[in-house]
Design a protein around this motif. Sequence first.
Motif, PDB file in Angstrom:
ATOM      1  N   SER A   9      46.421  72.973  57.901  1.00 47.10           N
ATOM      2  CA  SER A   9      46.093  71.707  56.842  1.00 47.10           C
ATOM      3  C   SER A   9      45.285  70.928  57.703  1.00 47.10           C
ATOM      4  N   THR A  10      45.316  70.542  58.754  1.00 43.00           N
ATOM      5  CA  THR A  10      44.530  69.772  59.386  1.00 43.00           C
ATOM      6  C   THR A  10      42.905  69.934  59.692  1.00 43.00           C
ATOM      7  N   GLU A  13      41.462  69.675  56.412  1.00 43.95           N
ATOM      8  CA  GLU A  13      41.189  68.486  56.291  1.00 43.95           C
ATOM      9  C   GLU A  13      39.936  67.909  57.099  1.00 43.95           C
ATOM     10  N   ARG A  16      36.890  69.623  55.118  1.00 39.89           N
ATOM     11  CA  ARG A  16      36.694  68.703  54.195  1.00 39.89           C
ATOM     12  C   ARG A  16      35.790  67.348  54.480  1.00 39.89           C
ATOM     13  N   ARG A 329      43.888  56.167  58.622  1.00 40.07           N
ATOM     14  CA  ARG A 329      44.450  57.583  58.799  1.00 40.07           C
ATOM     15  C   ARG A 329      45.691  57.396  59.912  1.00 40.07           C
ATOM     16  N   ASP A 338      45.562  65.015  65.529  1.00 35.56           N
ATOM     17  CA  ASP A 338      44.894  65.182  63.906  1.00 35.56           C
ATOM     18  C   ASP A 338      43.472  64.616  63.957  1.00 35.56           C
ATOM     19  N   GLN A 342      39.810  66.633  63.360  1.00 34.17           N
ATOM     20  CA  GLN A 342      38.985  66.365  62.255  1.00 34.17           C
ATOM     21  C   GLN A 342      37.472  66.297  62.822  1.00 34.17           C
TER      22      GLN A 342
ATOM     23  N   ARG B 105      43.426  61.680  45.749  1.00 35.51           N
ATOM     24  CA  ARG B 105      43.276  62.185  47.076  1.00 35.51           C
ATOM     25  C   ARG B 105      43.830  61.083  48.240  1.00 35.51           C
ATOM     26  N   VAL B 109      46.870  61.899  51.299  1.00 36.61           N
ATOM     27  CA  VAL B 109      46.433  62.228  52.835  1.00 36.61           C
ATOM     28  C   VAL B 109      47.798  62.005  53.694  1.00 36.61           C
ATOM     29  N   ILE B 112      49.495  65.394  53.742  1.00 39.33           N
ATOM     30  CA  ILE B 112      48.601  66.317  54.740  1.00 39.33           C
ATOM     31  C   ILE B 112      49.305  66.150  55.877  1.00 39.33           C
ATOM     32  N   LYS B 118      49.787  72.280  49.510  1.00 40.12           N
ATOM     33  CA  LYS B 118      48.885  71.587  48.639  1.00 40.12           C
ATOM     34  C   LYS B 118      49.447  71.296  47.218  1.00 40.12           C
TER      35      LYS B 118
END
Lengths: 418, 235
Positions: A9-10, A13, A16, A329, A338, A342, B105, B109, B112, B118
């Motif tokens: 998932s990281t 992300e 994205r 974040r 993380d 990213q 969104r 976060v 996440i 999801k």
Amino acid sequence: MAKFSHVNSTIREGFRMAIEAIRQNKLRSILTLLGISIGVFSVIGVMTAIRTLESSVNSQLDILGTNTFTINKSPAIQIHGPGGNRKIRQRKNITYAHYEEIKRKAKLPLRVSVLDGTGERNIRYKDKTLKKSAELRGADEWALRSINAYLADGRNFTPDDIRFARNVTILGPDILDILFPFEDPLGKAIKIKGIDYTVIGVTERKGQAFGQSQDYFVLIPISLYIQRFSNRWTSLGIVFEAESADMYEKTMDEAIGLMRVIRKVPVGEENDFSILSNEELMETFAGFTGGIKIFAGSVSVIALLVAGIGIMNIMLVSVTERIKEIGIRKAIGATRRDILTQFLMEAIFLSQFGGVVGVILGIAGGNVVAIVLNVPAVVPMDWAFYGMAVCSLIGIGFGIYPAWRAANLDPIESLRFE
Amino acid sequence: MADLISLKEIKRYYDVGGEIVRALDGIDLIIEPNEYISIMGPSGSGKSTLMNMIGCLDTPTKGVYEFEGELVHEMDDNQLASIRNRKIGFVFQTFNLLPKATALRNVEVPLIYANISKSERIEKAEKALNAVGLHDRMHHKPNELSGGQRQRVAIARALVNDPSILLADEPTGNLDSKSGVEIMKILDSLHDDGNTIILVTHEEYIADHADRTINLFDGKIKEDIKTNKRIRVSS
Ligand SMILES: Nc1ncnc2c1ncn2[C@@H]1O[C@H](COP(=O)(O)OP(=O)(O)OP(=O)(O)O)[C@@H](O)[C@H]1O
Ligand SMILES: [Mg+2]
């Protein structure tokens, strides 16, 4: 499993974020991508071009037969300074007498034969004529073997054809297409420079080599050729065939030694003749492509280095622009790893994107050569893979420092940043 | 049952060009579950520093900090991140939303980083946005929302991981009074649902929503009073 899906998932992300960042800064990203693309393009383009050349050459380098080499007056490919050329021109011609003598004295070769050629346009059958000069070759009974051609129909020259200088000829398929589109050529008489020659054989089609047809030739006995087509510049090629690959070197050494004796080359001086072999053609070609490879390699190393610095620069800017975002974040639970992941993802994605563009353009560009040479297109998967791997390395190598900086930002300081 | 939060002799010093600034100068504080606390004090008294400390964004120069029995002052970076992610919901004066991301969104976060799938993320984020009355603004970006709506997104984000405590540093500081009242209504009802809330404010009438008011001065607790005279705008 949990660990894996977290990484997953990281990464998603990061992916994205990367797309978002690229979309928001289109021009800046494209300029950065361009550097990577050019670097990858140049190396993939050249490698693809060379690959097509190689595949075309390797399939065509059997222009000469296997285990054969030819002694000529001058080299097939001439690379030398201004002095060298004259030296080669001043060499004595290779004559029929030289051929007969070396044939008599050489013990090792399976066979020794003789060959020469000239351009000749005045070749006709009835009302049909050639538009373009054909390769007219003086040959003996071994000539087909020397040029690696096979009879499709009819018969080869016999030793008597050569000895008695009979008016006979063997035609290449391209000649046949022009002079005998609808007729069986065997036994018919064609006129070369007004004199009749009876067609005794035709060869199989060989296709092109180096963009030239290998089928546009007319063979006549070498004895006739010397009588009718030689002049004071005529120098023959003597073709040797060794018994086997193992005997190749020895056979060549013997031929060189005998040739020096026959042509009275003083000890210590260079040969006054040249040797042409498939191996030599390959080596010359490999040397040529090697140079291009090194050149393309250095161009792309420089381009990729510059591109890498560009990526580092854009990533540093990107980190500075997003200090606040990094603070947010972190405040809601992102770990150092993380954030590092990213930003690394973004750098890798940027360079990969540039790499894909470079690979596609490179393969397309390189295959222009394939179209020109009329050989099948090549997709060098290995080089495409290396290209993409190098792009990832560049993304990681030049992205690690900005990403590390982002990961180590203090959350409170970052949140306060305006 | 252990205290939710226990601060003992907490100090936070800054070294500004050789001069030591004592932002927190010996704080002792115990917070129980479902408390509703307001922190007040003049500018520079250390309110934000204390909130950041409680919120595990900052670590003490000296002292002992226990969160649900765990020693926060000994934790490494990853453990702090994990506490921030799972146990603490932070609401800031300036909202601190991701500007390019939709409300949904933004709320997603933290999930996440909490390693949640999801589909579950979407479900939880929608639920949190519904709870703050933003079901019709899920796909709006922060610049398409009013200040009050933005702060509600921030509250939804703070709550989405079911934290043990909600920290709000001047949550109404950037809002007009009407939006401020709306935000306070939400905080009140969250408290009624059993959440623990600490908020920083300069306004007496905001502080009055809480059951306990702590007054800071020069990095020390000057006053710590249970009010209990709760004023509720309405409900
Ligand atoms: N990063 C820092 N470096 C140096 N000094 C700092 C830093 N952060 C805070 N301080 C100092 O610590 C003290 C407390 O600051 P803090 O932000 O906690 O005050 P506050 O009570 O939140 O004030 P306000 O009501 O204005 O928000 C102030 O004197 C401030 O100057
Ligand atoms: Mg403050």
